[in-house]
Design a protein around this motif. Structure first.
Motif, short mmCIF file in Angstrom:
data_model
loop_
_atom_site.label_atom_id
_atom_site.label_comp_id
_atom_site.label_asym_id
_atom_site.label_seq_id
_atom_site.Cartn_x
_atom_site.Cartn_y
_atom_site.Cartn_z
N TYR A 85 0.68 -0.93 0.04
CA TYR A 85 -0.08 0.07 -0.40
C TYR A 85 0.60 1.58 0.14
CZ TYR A 85 -3.86 -3.07 0.50
OH TYR A 85 -5.20 -3.63 0.45
N ASP A 86 2.16 0.92 0.18
CA ASP A 86 3.24 2.27 -0.32
C ASP A 86 2.95 3.59 0.89
OD1 ASP A 86 5.83 3.42 -1.26
OD2 ASP A 86 4.56 4.08 -2.64
N ASP A 87 2.38 3.07 2.32
CA ASP A 87 1.79 4.63 2.78
C ASP A 87 2.39 4.52 4.47
OD1 ASP A 87 -0.51 3.34 5.24
OD2 ASP A 87 0.17 1.93 3.63
N GLN A 88 2.69 5.71 4.75
CA GLN A 88 3.48 5.58 5.84
C GLN A 88 2.92 4.76 7.12
OE1 GLN A 88 3.25 9.42 7.73
NE2 GLN A 88 3.61 10.51 6.01
N THR A 89 1.48 4.02 7.42
CA THR A 89 1.46 3.60 8.56
C THR A 89 2.09 1.52 8.06
OG1 THR A 89 -0.84 4.37 9.01
CG2 THR A 89 -1.06 2.30 9.73
N SER A 90 1.71 1.31 6.97
CA SER A 90 2.18 0.21 6.45
C SER A 90 4.06 0.33 7.23
CB SER A 90 3.01 0.47 5.02
OG SER A 90 0.67 0.10 4.43
N TYR A 91 4.60 1.22 6.60
CA TYR A 91 5.53 1.09 7.16
C TYR A 91 5.85 0.60 8.36
CZ TYR A 91 6.76 1.35 1.39
OH TYR A 91 6.96 1.57 0.66
N ALA A 92 5.63 1.68 8.51
CA ALA A 92 5.53 2.38 10.51
C ALA A 92 5.63 0.71 11.24
CB ALA A 92 4.80 4.02 10.86
N LEU A 93 4.20 0.33 10.98
CA LEU A 93 4.11 -1.05 11.87
C LEU A 93 4.91 -2.03 11.61
CD1 LEU A 93 0.27 -0.24 11.96
CD2 LEU A 93 2.23 -0.55 13.96
N ALA A 94 5.05 -1.96 10.38
CA ALA A 94 5.76 -2.81 9.44
C ALA A 94 7.84 -2.93 10.19
CB ALA A 94 6.30 -3.40 7.67
N ILE A 117 2.23 14.43 8.36
CA ILE A 117 2.00 13.01 8.90
C ILE A 117 0.46 12.42 8.37
CG2 ILE A 117 -0.06 11.50 10.87
CD1 ILE A 117 1.12 14.16 12.61
N GLY A 118 1.25 11.12 7.53
CA GLY A 118 0.33 10.58 6.86
C GLY A 118 -0.56 9.26 8.25
N THR A 119 -0.89 9.48 9.24
CA THR A 119 -0.97 8.05 9.51
C THR A 119 -2.56 8.01 10.76
OG1 THR A 119 0.32 8.86 11.50
CG2 THR A 119 1.24 7.19 10.37
N GLY A 120 -3.35 7.67 11.01
CA GLY A 120 -3.97 7.04 12.25
C GLY A 120 -3.63 6.73 13.37
N PHE A 121 -4.94 6.27 13.53
CA PHE A 121 -4.26 5.36 15.42
C PHE A 121 -3.92 4.52 15.58
CE2 PHE A 121 -8.88 7.24 18.01
CZ PHE A 121 -8.80 8.47 17.50
N ILE A 122 -3.90 3.47 14.42
CA ILE A 122 -3.24 2.57 14.78
C ILE A 122 -2.14 2.99 14.10
CG2 ILE A 122 -4.56 1.47 14.92
CD1 ILE A 122 -4.00 -0.02 12.31
N GLY A 123 -1.54 3.85 13.13
CA GLY A 123 -0.68 4.76 12.34
C GLY A 123 0.66 4.59 13.44
N THR A 124 0.23 6.26 14.50
CA THR A 124 0.59 7.44 14.91
C THR A 124 1.47 6.99 15.51
OG1 THR A 124 -0.96 8.90 14.15
CG2 THR A 124 -0.22 8.92 15.53
N PRO A 125 1.13 6.18 16.61
CA PRO A 125 2.22 5.96 17.88
C PRO A 125 3.23 4.92 16.90
CG PRO A 125 0.37 4.91 18.53
CD PRO A 125 -0.42 5.56 17.51
N ALA A 126 3.15 4.36 15.99
CA ALA A 126 4.61 3.27 15.89
C ALA A 126 5.26 4.80 15.09
CB ALA A 126 4.08 2.45 14.92
N LEU A 127 4.56 5.73 14.55
CA LEU A 127 5.56 6.05 12.98
C LEU A 127 6.50 6.80 13.34
CD1 LEU A 127 6.09 7.90 10.47
CD2 LEU A 127 4.33 9.40 11.44
N LEU A 133 11.19 5.50 12.71
CA LEU A 133 12.03 6.29 11.83
C LEU A 133 13.36 6.04 12.61
CD1 LEU A 133 10.22 9.34 10.60
CD2 LEU A 133 10.80 7.65 9.54
N LEU A 134 13.23 5.49 13.41
CA LEU A 134 14.22 6.53 14.73
C LEU A 134 14.67 4.83 14.35
CD1 LEU A 134 13.66 7.67 17.50
CD2 LEU A 134 14.47 9.01 16.11
N ARG A 135 14.03 4.22 14.39
CA ARG A 135 14.67 2.60 13.81
C ARG A 135 15.41 2.55 12.67
NH1 ARG A 135 12.78 -2.67 15.80
NH2 ARG A 135 11.79 -1.68 17.80
N ILE A 136 14.94 3.34 11.47
CA ILE A 136 15.44 2.94 10.41
C ILE A 136 17.16 3.73 10.35
CG2 ILE A 136 13.38 2.11 8.85
CD1 ILE A 136 13.62 4.64 7.75
N GLY A 137 17.16 4.76 11.53
CA GLY A 137 18.29 5.57 11.57
C GLY A 137 18.04 6.66 11.24
N GLU A 138 17.17 7.82 11.25
CA GLU A 138 16.13 8.79 10.79
C GLU A 138 15.75 9.77 12.30
OE1 GLU A 138 16.86 10.23 7.99
OE2 GLU A 138 17.51 8.56 6.73
N PRO A 139 16.42 9.99 12.62
CA PRO A 139 16.38 10.58 14.07
C PRO A 139 16.17 12.53 13.34
CG PRO A 139 18.99 10.65 14.48
CD PRO A 139 18.05 9.53 13.14
#
Length: 776
Positions: A549-558, A587-597, A601-607
């Motif tokens: 789905y190439d969206d922020q929530t998919s990447y954040a949660l994954a 931001i492009g996330t809703g209720f379940i994606g926002t806490p992960a966003l 990003l820190l997990r992929i080294g992007e502080p």
């Protein structure tokens, strides 16, 4: 500070019977009271045990018992009804004593749910009642039975959504009717109150006021809150004070259109006897502004907003060098207070105020940082289990008003991301408080839930149906912003969201089973999690590393849950960053994606990118609402739009805590303090800050189950000064960022780490200071 264990819900063998006042005429009518005269000795110790179907307020010899509000609270009444215990010896006199128990409709039978679909009345029953007994010197000296009398209080009408109408001229009415047994009541559902009562917080006086064109006064109390207005007036008998409530002003005008069918109105009729003070007994509102209409000869002598909450013990503090961020933390704090009124609700103002499971699961960790939330969540989880359906479905809202009313609210249960609260919230309590008992207690329910989710599509890929009432319906990433209408941004599909949550819950349930020694369940759910992980990679990750789905929530949660195959992570990280760029850094996330966003990003080294997304001030964004005057967290990113107009009031709350879950990121990854799951309850504290210069200086403190923890840092030029405090009896690990140079711990140089990896420095209890130069 609560720590360690969850006490089982206590049971008591009752002498008393549940009785109903014959003066009661049904829902929405004048509220009744029960009365009994009894003999007692003054000056000794005496215990009152009391509960009600509906709400109660008790008085002995005219003096109020306790200071708890909205007792006995809100539970899944058919299975669990709490009772309170009070020491009342100081209220008793030698000889005859009188107990009065006022009763209100409350959650039990006043309106539940929204009128635009189907308002429910008499949701759990149509007869309010009370049970009470007093024990002194080992003897029962009072027990409710049919020999009690009843009458009518001055409360003409009361309801959670309605408000309250009170006629002071009708005080001291006689108890001229009788009482009857509530024949259908099963005393086995009574459990000792599991939480501290709802309490009044510090009063909020008006910060300003003005008069509208109709001569009504609008008071601004400066803070949106779950509260009620308390006032003192003088005037003639029969004069009235009417109070209406709103969260916002619309272009300077009082605006309460988002309350929908909830009147949220207080009406007080004066008795005309000097100064008269009033605050409602059986209701509350969500508001910042109050509009007061005076009819007849009456003057306001004093007025204040009285916030109420179950979140009374603050345990978390966090400040940064950014004023809007500091206000955002306060907004999350106030949204928790406002929505922790015996149940973790979505909002405190409109015709809803329901215990949405999805909201609770995303906010639970933040709640535990900001306030002592252990007992509160344990009590609620027991209601979650009580409302679980036979096939394992978890209700969308708990306590569940739709249970028993499926003719108008069919299948109001079974959504992934929401039902997963049954696994996520207990595990959060384990991490924060070291509570293994709640894991044992909830494990069977979380296994049944996970089996249900698997059964939706009979396999590792979950394909939820679209209709609300269909088996396995999912809310997906609720209220995910879609970008400009001319070119909407991609959003996660329900199948990907549901599959991710099946993996999250299966892995978590397996871990929990292992912790409590259930090896068979641990293996079965571990195997399931592995199957879901493999299926997700096959179904939703392309050979190039792009998610379907190439969206922020998919990447954040994954990324956050390690669902991206190792050989695809670099490419998927680039695609993830591209989703941020396409959204203009927003931001492009809703209720379940926002806490992960931001954690992802820190997990992929992007502080730096995480900091930029967090700090941008346009809609959608956390700081947009703060910049626009919010004092609590909004339900929608665009609750007030960029042009100042109010978004569609059909679903718009200015006091929802879900997006306040970002405070977990601020505590754990910006200030950098978190519990070690191998030694939960903060017996071992992991310190690992993300150095985002725009937030410097950062300071956090948390009164954890192990004691006071502190963490903070500041950056000057290229040098970071990092200070931590480890509680007495605990120990810590300081994780120094990769590439840090010239590391000094408590005045002693630390040899460089091999390679460019992170350094882990073990420390004992006490204060520690680290300095290092950041990587360039």
């Amino acid at each position: 500070m609560t720590a360690g264990t969850s006490r089982a819900a206590e049971r008591h063998v009752w002498t008393a019977r549940m009785i109903r006042p014959l003066a009661d005429a049904g829902v929405g009518t004048r509220q009744p009271f029960l009365r009994k005269t009894f003999r007692a000795k003054g000056g000794g110790r005496a215990i009152l045990r009391i509960s009600a179907l509906g709400l109660y307020r008790a008085f002995i010899n005219g003096r109020r018992v306790g200071d708890d509000l909205l007792t006995p609270g809100w539970t899944s009444y058919n299975d669990r009804l709490s009772y309170q215990t009070y020491e009342v010896g100081g209220l008793l006199a030698d000889g005859d004593n009188v107990i009065d128990i006022w009763l209100g409709d409350g959650w039990y039978r006043s309106q539940m749910m929204w009128a635009h679909q189907h308002a429910l009345f008499n949701t759990w029953g149509d007869r309010i009642a009370a049970i009470a007994e007093i024990e002194a010197d080992g003897q029962t000296i009072l027990a409710s039975d049919v020999d009690w009398s009843s009458g009518l209080t001055p409360i003409l009408k009361s309801g959670i959504y309605f408000g309250e109408t009170y006629d002071a001229r009708l005080e001291n009415a006689p108890a001229d009717q009788g009482a009857a047994l509530h024949e259908d009541f099963d005393p086995s559902v009574l459990v000792a109150h599991e939480v501290n009562g709802v309490k009044e917080l510090a009063a909020l006086p008006p910060v300003s006021s003005f008069t509208d064109a109709e001569g009504r006064t609008i008071y601004d109390f400066g803070q949106n809150a779950a509260a009620y207005v308390a006032f003192t007036v003088t005037g003639e008998a029969g004069a009235t004070v009417t109070v209406e409530h709103s969260e916002i002003l619309d272009k300077g005008a009082f605006c309460n259109s988002n309350l929908r069918s909830a009147p949220c109105r207080i009406t007080y009729v004066l008795k005309g006897e000097g100064r008269e003070s009033y605050r409602p007994a059986f209701t509350f509102q969500g508001f910042r502004f109050a509009r007061v209409t005076l009819t007849g000869k009456v003057e306001i002598a004093d007025i204040a907003s009285m916030p109420i909450s179950s979140a009374v013990t603050r345990t978390g503090w966090l400040t940064t060098g950014h004023p809007l961020v500091n206000r955002l933390v306060e907004n999350a704090l106030w949204s928790q207070r406002s929505n922790f009124v015996d149940v973790p609700t979505d909002c405190p103002q409109r015709d809803e105020r329901l215990g949405w499971t999805g909201d609770a699961q995303v906010f639970a960790a933040t709640a535990c940082y900001l306030h002592d939330s252990h007992d509160f969540f344990v009590k609620w989880l027991r209601d979650v289990m009580a409302d679980q359906r036979q096939a394992g479905e978890i209700a969308h809202v708990v306590p569940d008003p739709t249970r028993g009313h499926e003719d108008v609210y069919p299948r109001f249960y079974g959504s992934t991301g929401w039902g997963d609260a049954i696994a996520i919230v207990p595990h959060t309590l384990y991490r924060h408080y070291g509570d293994l008992d709640i894991l044992r207690e909830t494990l069977p329910a979380m296994v049944r839930w996970n089996d249900f989710v698997w059964s939706i599509s009979d396999g590792p890929i979950v394909r939820p149906p679209r209709p609300w009432a269909a088996r396995g319906f999912s809310f997906g990433d609720w209220l995910q912003p879609k970008g400009p209408s001319e070119k909407p941004l991609p959003t996660i599909g329900d199948d990907a969201a549901a599959t991710i949550y099946l993996y999250i819950a299966a892995k978590l349930t397996a871990k929990i089973a292992g912790l409590v020694g259930d090896k068979a369940t641990e293996k079965r759910l571990s195997d399931r999690a592995a199957a879901v992980k493999a299926a997700f990679a096959h179904e939703f990750v392309t050979p190039s590393g792009r998610l379907a789905y190439d969206d922020q929530t998919s990447y954040a949660l994954a990324f956050l849950h390690d669902l991206v195959p190792e050989d695809k992570r670099a490419a998927a990280g680039d695609y993830f960053k591209a989703t941020i760029a396409r959204a203009g850094g927003r931001i492009g996330t809703g209720f379940i994606g926002t806490p992960a966003l931001l954690p992802a990003l820190l997990r992929i080294g992007e502080p730096e990118l995480a900091g930029a997304v967090f700090l941008q001030e346009e809609v959608p964004g956390w700081l947009y609402q703060v910049k626009n005057g919010a004092t609590t967290i909004w339900e929608r990113w665009d609750a007030i739009q960029a042009d100042g107009s109010v978004f569609d009031p059909a679903m718009n709350s200015y006091n929802h805590y879900a997006y306040g879950a970002v405070c977990q990121w601020l505590f754990e990854e910006v200030a950098g303090l978190r519990p070690d799951e191998d030694e939960p309850g903060f017996r071992h504290v992991l310190f690992e800050p993300a150095i985002i210069p725009a937030l410097s200086p950062v300071a956090a403190a948390h009164d954890s189950a192990a004691g006071r923890i502190e963490a903070g840092w500041r950056i000057e030029n290229d040098t970071v000064t990092w200070e931590t405090v480890v509680p007495e009896g605990a120990h810590g690990t300081l994780i120094v960022p990769a590439g840090a140079r010239n590391v000094i711990l408590d005045g002693r140089p630390v040899p460089p780490a091999a390679g460019e990896g992170k350094q882990r420095l073990a420390v004992e209890s006490g204060r520690h200071v680290v300095t290092f130069a950041v990587a360039r």
